[in-house]
Design an enzyme around this catalytic site. Sequence first.
Site, PDB file in Angstrom:
ATOM      1  CG  LEU A  95      17.220  56.352 -20.996  1.00 27.05           C
ATOM      2  CD1 LEU A  95      16.695  56.993 -19.733  1.00 27.05           C
ATOM      3  CD2 LEU A  95      18.467  57.049 -21.498  1.00 27.05           C
ATOM      4  N   PRO A  96      19.116  52.206 -21.466  1.00 28.39           N
ATOM      5  CG  PRO A  96      21.400  52.138 -21.851  1.00 28.39           C
ATOM      6  CD  PRO A  96      20.306  53.068 -21.466  1.00 28.39           C
ATOM      7  CG  ASN A 100      21.433  53.646 -17.864  1.00 30.41           C
ATOM      8  OD1 ASN A 100      21.446  52.464 -18.204  1.00 30.41           O
ATOM      9  ND2 ASN A 100      22.543  54.311 -17.615  1.00 30.41           N
ATOM     10  CB  THR A 126      13.131  46.855 -21.515  1.00 33.30           C
ATOM     11  OG1 THR A 126      12.524  46.970 -22.809  1.00 33.30           O
ATOM     12  CG2 THR A 126      12.618  45.592 -20.825  1.00 33.30           C
ATOM     13  CE  LYS A 201      11.147  44.376 -25.003  1.00 34.88           C
ATOM     14  NZ  LYS A 201      11.889  45.639 -25.055  1.00 34.88           N
ATOM     15  CE  LYS A 276      17.929  46.043 -19.666  1.00 33.95           C
ATOM     16  NZ  LYS A 276      16.667  46.680 -20.160  1.00 33.95           N
TER      17      LYS A 276
END
Length: 328
Positions: A95-96, A100, A126, A201, A276
């Site tokens: 998911l973004p 979310n 992420t 990440k 983001k």
Amino acid sequence: MAALLRGSRNLLGRWHGNVVSVQVSRSMASKTQVGFIGLGNMGNPMAKNLIKHGYPVIASDVFPESCKELQELGAQILDTPADVADKADRIITMLPSSPNVMDVYTGPNGILKKVKKGSLLIDSSTIDPAVSKEMAIAAEKMGAVFMDAPVSGGVGAATSGKLTFMVGGAEEEFTAAKELLSCMGANVVYCGQVGTGQAAKICNNMLLAIGMIGTAETMNLGIRLGLDPKLLAKILNMSSGRCWSSDTYNPVPGVMEGVPSVNNYQGGFATTLMTKDLGLAQNTATNTKTPVILGSVAHQIYRMMCARGYANKDFSSVFQFLREEEGQ
């Protein structure tokens, strides 16, 4: 003692006073159905690779049109994450953003509304490591296991099944997670407890953004000095300046095939998503009082790009942004 079986797992019971602790070995689980939620640029090819490896996939996405291609390959498409959780006890989400993920797991139609006890939930989004920890606690209350497993490698690696997964969660669950993740990636690395995959990440993407900006600036300077861009890229890639952004994902149109720069920066990893991720890096740096000077500058550059119409273009479009900034 109630035993919850998933696939062909073994049960190991351990008594602690009046409390029975049951560990379920999920290794070598049979190829029973796997849930997949989030079929965007990354999730779609990841789910396809599960199907290629013989796993029946049950999928869901907020955009029905994203499901058509997977449905044609035999995947079962359901309306909500809760519906997926009702059918599958191994679920992957891609998911973004943090909001979310929170909605898909804990929302009105979220996974945890119908999750089965003993389910393995793997989130490859992420997001903020703190949110991963929150989801793990919420899942544990429902008798499920949550692991964070963000990825690196981009759409190309997702398509070819060569992603790198950075996994955080209970170590005894890593083998079960790796069984599924290995169908989609060439490297599956255990990082530690829940949230450490996200930490790895975030660090990687901060370096990626800095490297991409540096590559774009370098290529632009060389071109202005009269160098052929392909020749310059060749020299960089046999010299100490070589990096992933120069040799695998070059931002200059025409230097290499199969990258977003040859397709007007369409597809790939959107600038808004890189922005983001850099925001997540900034937040964690502030919380840990860590100086990230170049990371801060990179964040500002990508925020400017979003404001100038680059939000949905691949993050390598920073080359085009720099060229426009100088009036070319």
